[in-house]
Each structure stands twice: as C-alpha cells, then as structure tokens.
Design a protein around this motif. Sequence first.
Motif, PDB file in Angstrom:
ATOM      1  N   ASP A  19       0.851  -1.249   0.062  1.00 45.84           N
ATOM      2  CA  ASP A  19       0.040  -0.090  -0.007  1.00 45.84           C
ATOM      3  C   ASP A  19       0.783   1.321   0.086  1.00 45.84           C
ATOM      4  OD1 ASP A  19      -2.263  -1.636  -0.122  1.00 45.84           O
ATOM      5  OD2 ASP A  19      -2.584  -1.372   2.133  1.00 45.84           O
ATOM      6  N   SER A  20       1.996   1.296   0.795  1.00 40.41           N
ATOM      7  CA  SER A  20       2.769   2.370   0.817  1.00 40.41           C
ATOM      8  C   SER A  20       3.960   2.649  -0.206  1.00 40.41           C
ATOM      9  CB  SER A  20       3.301   2.443   2.380  1.00 40.41           C
ATOM     10  OG  SER A  20       4.089   1.385   2.634  1.00 40.41           O
ATOM     11  N   ALA A  21       4.171   1.471  -1.052  1.00 43.88           N
ATOM     12  CA  ALA A  21       5.231   1.281  -1.969  1.00 43.88           C
ATOM     13  C   ALA A  21       5.148   1.940  -3.040  1.00 43.88           C
ATOM     14  CB  ALA A  21       5.460  -0.033  -2.372  1.00 43.88           C
ATOM     15  N   ASP A  22       6.323   2.853  -3.302  1.00 46.55           N
ATOM     16  CA  ASP A  22       6.419   3.460  -4.715  1.00 46.55           C
ATOM     17  C   ASP A  22       6.365   2.433  -5.843  1.00 46.55           C
ATOM     18  OD1 ASP A  22       9.476   3.211  -5.472  1.00 46.55           O
ATOM     19  OD2 ASP A  22       9.422   3.995  -3.416  1.00 46.55           O
ATOM     20  N   PRO A  23       6.287   2.950  -7.151  1.00 44.69           N
ATOM     21  CA  PRO A  23       6.295   1.914  -8.154  1.00 44.69           C
ATOM     22  C   PRO A  23       7.728   1.217  -8.309  1.00 44.69           C
ATOM     23  CG  PRO A  23       5.288   3.744  -9.019  1.00 44.69           C
ATOM     24  CD  PRO A  23       5.968   4.150  -7.589  1.00 44.69           C
ATOM     25  N   HIS A  24       8.924   1.919  -7.996  1.00 46.69           N
ATOM     26  CA  HIS A  24      10.218   1.037  -8.098  1.00 46.69           C
ATOM     27  C   HIS A  24      10.213   0.116  -6.893  1.00 46.69           C
ATOM     28  CE1 HIS A  24      14.502   0.334  -7.421  1.00 46.69           C
ATOM     29  NE2 HIS A  24      14.529   1.111  -8.589  1.00 46.69           N
ATOM     30  N   THR A  25       9.672   0.328  -5.715  1.00 42.34           N
ATOM     31  CA  THR A  25       9.708  -0.629  -4.616  1.00 42.34           C
ATOM     32  C   THR A  25       8.962  -1.872  -5.066  1.00 42.34           C
ATOM     33  OG1 THR A  25      10.197   1.133  -2.933  1.00 42.34           O
ATOM     34  CG2 THR A  25       9.075  -0.973  -2.325  1.00 42.34           C
ATOM     35  N   LEU A  26       7.617  -1.562  -5.750  1.00 45.13           N
ATOM     36  CA  LEU A  26       6.733  -2.562  -6.254  1.00 45.13           C
ATOM     37  C   LEU A  26       7.370  -3.512  -7.095  1.00 45.13           C
ATOM     38  CD1 LEU A  26       3.393  -0.716  -6.512  1.00 45.13           C
ATOM     39  CD2 LEU A  26       3.794  -2.304  -4.812  1.00 45.13           C
ATOM     40  N   VAL A  27       8.218  -2.944  -8.072  1.00 41.60           N
ATOM     41  CA  VAL A  27       8.816  -3.642  -8.886  1.00 41.60           C
ATOM     42  C   VAL A  27       9.920  -4.642  -8.192  1.00 41.60           C
ATOM     43  CG1 VAL A  27      10.641  -3.923 -10.890  1.00 41.60           C
ATOM     44  CG2 VAL A  27       8.356  -2.498 -10.848  1.00 41.60           C
ATOM     45  N   GLN A  28      10.423  -3.968  -7.268  1.00 39.71           N
ATOM     46  CA  GLN A  28      11.552  -5.077  -6.533  1.00 39.71           C
ATOM     47  C   GLN A  28      10.835  -6.100  -5.698  1.00 39.71           C
ATOM     48  OE1 GLN A  28      15.309  -4.023  -6.440  1.00 39.71           O
ATOM     49  NE2 GLN A  28      14.969  -6.378  -5.827  1.00 39.71           N
ATOM     50  N   MET A  29       9.768  -5.577  -5.227  1.00 36.34           N
ATOM     51  CA  MET A  29       8.979  -6.617  -4.248  1.00 36.34           C
ATOM     52  C   MET A  29       8.517  -7.765  -5.282  1.00 36.34           C
ATOM     53  SD  MET A  29       6.718  -4.025  -1.879  1.00 36.34           S
ATOM     54  CE  MET A  29       5.824  -5.566  -0.868  1.00 36.34           C
ATOM     55  N   LEU A  30       8.104  -7.486  -6.694  1.00 30.70           N
ATOM     56  CA  LEU A  30       7.560  -8.674  -7.415  1.00 30.70           C
ATOM     57  C   LEU A  30       8.891  -9.621  -7.810  1.00 30.70           C
ATOM     58  CD1 LEU A  30       5.303  -6.457  -9.871  1.00 30.70           C
ATOM     59  CD2 LEU A  30       4.612  -8.448  -8.182  1.00 30.70           C
ATOM     60  N   LEU A  31      10.151  -8.867  -8.064  1.00 29.08           N
ATOM     61  CA  LEU A  31      11.474  -9.586  -8.528  1.00 29.08           C
ATOM     62  C   LEU A  31      11.544 -10.564  -7.171  1.00 29.08           C
ATOM     63  CD1 LEU A  31      13.283  -6.659 -10.191  1.00 29.08           C
ATOM     64  CD2 LEU A  31      12.689  -8.846 -11.136  1.00 29.08           C
ATOM     65  N   ASP A  32      11.552  -9.922  -6.002  1.00 34.36           N
ATOM     66  CA  ASP A  32      12.027 -10.867  -4.667  1.00 34.36           C
ATOM     67  C   ASP A  32      10.966 -11.791  -4.710  1.00 34.36           C
ATOM     68  OD1 ASP A  32      14.135  -9.077  -4.389  1.00 34.36           O
ATOM     69  OD2 ASP A  32      12.820  -7.986  -2.618  1.00 34.36           O
ATOM     70  N   GLY A  33       9.577 -11.670  -4.981  1.00 33.66           N
ATOM     71  CA  GLY A  33       8.477 -12.594  -4.861  1.00 33.66           C
ATOM     72  C   GLY A  33       8.840 -13.806  -5.885  1.00 33.66           C
TER      73      GLY A  33
END
Length: 138
Positions: A19-33
């Motif tokens: 909810d609080s992530a910026d687009p860059h962080t979201l991509v990082q979270m997806l890669l980590d996932g």
Amino acid sequence: MSISRAMTYAKMNTVTGIDSADPHTLVQMLLDGAIEKINKAKYSIKSQQTNKKGEFISWAISIIGGLQASLDIEKGGEVAQNLNDLYEFSVQHLVDANIENSEEKLDNVLKVLTNISDGWKGIREEVVESKKNNANSL
C-alpha cells in the motif's frame, strides 16, 4: 506470539508494504517474490512434491508475466526490449523446468532474475533523486 498471530502480522506487513510502496519498490517486491517462488520450487523438486513445484512455478510465471506486461517498449527502448527478452527466456525456462523437473533450469532463471533485481536495487538512488528533482521543479 502464536504461529497464527505471527502469520497474520506477516501478511499485514506485506499488504501495508504494498500500500505504501512506490512503483520502483513494487517492482523490487515482485522480483523478490518471483525469486522466492523459484527457490520454493527447487525445494519442492528435491522433496518430490510435484504439485507444490507446479504451484510455485506457476506463481513465478504469473509474477514475471506481470512484470513483462508493465514494460513500455516504446518509451523504454532497448532497455525495455532487453528486459522483455529476459522475461521471455525466464518463462520458457520455467515451463521447461516444470516439465523436466530441472533444478538447473530453475537456477538459470534465478541467475537472470537476481541480476535484474541487483540492477534494480542499484538504480534506486537515481530514481529517488530524480523524483526529488521533479518535485522541486514544480
């Protein structure tokens, strides 16, 4: 804290992070996932849990598909095209790994995604600085 409460907290923390992530962080979270799911698929192959392996690989393919769908080849040019090609390679190798129970093919995808993730982490500072400069120029 009970296991159930700990799991609920972990899920809430993940949702809050999204909810609080910026687009860059979201991509990082997806890669980590995706990396996490592939590692779980490797474990599933080792422990002969065929159904779980398929689920984890399918999940990783879905994540990579989402990353791929977010690319704008026109605006992103060569970089976006290269990422698209790497995502295509990854999906094909994941499909093959699922069929062949191949840890080697999973490792190939892990190398690709880890390199992308490392590069993404490396540009984080540039992204933050660029956003600050854009905000200050308004």
